[in-house]
Write an enzyme that holds these catalytic residues in place. Sequence first.
Site, PDB file in Angstrom:
ATOM      1  N   PHE A 174       0.847  -1.193   0.000  1.00 55.56           N
ATOM      2  CA  PHE A 174       0.000   0.000   0.000  1.00 55.56           C
ATOM      3  C   PHE A 174       0.884   1.245   0.000  1.00 55.56           C
ATOM      4  O   PHE A 174       1.791   1.375   0.826  1.00 55.56           O
ATOM      5  CB  PHE A 174      -0.885  -0.008   1.255  1.00 55.56           C
ATOM      6  CG  PHE A 174      -1.746   1.217   1.410  1.00 55.56           C
ATOM      7  CD1 PHE A 174      -2.763   1.483   0.514  1.00 55.56           C
ATOM      8  CD2 PHE A 174      -1.545   2.107   2.463  1.00 55.56           C
ATOM      9  CE1 PHE A 174      -3.565   2.614   0.645  1.00 55.56           C
ATOM     10  CE2 PHE A 174      -2.342   3.232   2.617  1.00 55.56           C
ATOM     11  CZ  PHE A 174      -3.352   3.482   1.704  1.00 55.56           C
ATOM     12  N   TYR A 218       0.784   5.524   0.069  1.00 56.86           N
ATOM     13  CA  TYR A 218      -0.094   6.665   0.384  1.00 56.86           C
ATOM     14  C   TYR A 218       0.673   7.991   0.320  1.00 56.86           C
ATOM     15  O   TYR A 218       0.109   9.055   0.562  1.00 56.86           O
ATOM     16  CB  TYR A 218      -0.720   6.485   1.777  1.00 56.86           C
ATOM     17  CG  TYR A 218       0.335   6.380   2.861  1.00 56.86           C
ATOM     18  CD1 TYR A 218       0.943   5.152   3.148  1.00 56.86           C
ATOM     19  CD2 TYR A 218       0.787   7.510   3.533  1.00 56.86           C
ATOM     20  CE1 TYR A 218       1.954   5.063   4.094  1.00 56.86           C
ATOM     21  CE2 TYR A 218       1.800   7.428   4.476  1.00 56.86           C
ATOM     22  CZ  TYR A 218       2.367   6.207   4.751  1.00 56.86           C
ATOM     23  OH  TYR A 218       3.384   6.124   5.672  1.00 56.86           O
ATOM     24  N   SER A 221       4.931   9.212  -1.232  1.00 52.60           N
ATOM     25  CA  SER A 221       5.751   9.275  -2.451  1.00 52.60           C
ATOM     26  C   SER A 221       5.624   8.007  -3.302  1.00 52.60           C
ATOM     27  O   SER A 221       5.814   8.053  -4.520  1.00 52.60           O
ATOM     28  CB  SER A 221       7.220   9.524  -2.095  1.00 52.60           C
ATOM     29  OG  SER A 221       7.767   8.393  -1.456  1.00 52.60           O
ATOM     30  N   GLU A 237      13.106   3.956   2.374  1.00 52.84           N
ATOM     31  CA  GLU A 237      12.260   4.425   3.474  1.00 52.84           C
ATOM     32  C   GLU A 237      12.959   4.273   4.832  1.00 52.84           C
ATOM     33  O   GLU A 237      12.297   4.238   5.873  1.00 52.84           O
ATOM     34  CB  GLU A 237      10.937   3.639   3.477  1.00 52.84           C
ATOM     35  CG  GLU A 237      10.154   3.685   2.175  1.00 52.84           C
ATOM     36  CD  GLU A 237       9.523   5.047   1.885  1.00 52.84           C
ATOM     37  OE1 GLU A 237       9.233   5.791   2.829  1.00 52.84           O
ATOM     38  OE2 GLU A 237       9.348   5.363   0.696  1.00 52.84           O
TER      39      GLU A 237
HETATM   40  C1  SIN Z   1       4.431   5.905   1.082  1.00 50.96           C
HETATM   41  O1  SIN Z   1       4.643   6.584   0.087  1.00 50.96           O
HETATM   42  O2  SIN Z   1       3.513   5.056   1.084  1.00 50.96           O
HETATM   43  C2  SIN Z   1       5.282   6.012   2.298  1.00 50.96           C
HETATM   44  C3  SIN Z   1       5.693   7.392   2.666  1.00 50.96           C
HETATM   45  C4  SIN Z   1       6.525   8.107   1.642  1.00 50.96           C
HETATM   46  O3  SIN Z   1       7.558   7.564   1.194  1.00 50.96           O
HETATM   47  O4  SIN Z   1       6.181   9.222   1.252  1.00 50.96           O
END
Ligand code: SIN
Length: 179
Positions: free
Chosen positions: A8, A10, A12, A87
């Site tokens: 999933f 949400y 980047s 991440e």
């Molecule tokens: C994501 O994108 O789901 C995790 C947070 C990010 O890397 O912005």
Amino acid sequence: MKNETWLFGYGSIMWKTGFNFENRELCHVKGWTRRFWQGSTDHRGTPEFPGRVVTLIESASEHCWGTAYRLPASDANNILEDLDYREKGGYDRPDLSLTLDSGRTIAGTTYIAQPRNHNYLGESSLEDIARQISFSSGPSGSNKEYILKLHQTLEQYDIQDDHVATLAQLVLKQTESTL
Ligand code: SIN
């Protein structure tokens, strides 16, 4: 279905996906909401001047919409290893239940920056968060680009997120007034 790996996204991961997938579907996770409460010292800020990026915050009455990706079985482990590195600034990768737009509920995984991580910033006023986003940048680019791309992507998917929309407007206003 057995042995499928669903991720999933949400933040980047929605607009800077950067990996191969076999299927992408609109999806939500129940009991979570998206907030710009995670500090970024390695992508959209620096250790001296951290930026702000999104994480998921538990909120029983809410749900967070994003996109779910079915990863190719032959490559899923490599993709997740690469993403774990991307991440690494405070995110864990717990398993959680995903509800696809089609109504199907599946087991999946996602990146969550929990309050105990060293870069966590937590809640602040929207004005202060917007100011921090407006003036931060790091090795991956400006924090402004991060929020505007996320906002644009959510709009493209017709996902309403007042937190992101309000902050994006504030960032545009604050950066215009400093031109
Ligand atoms: C994501 O994108 O789901 C995790 C947070 C990010 O890397 O912005």
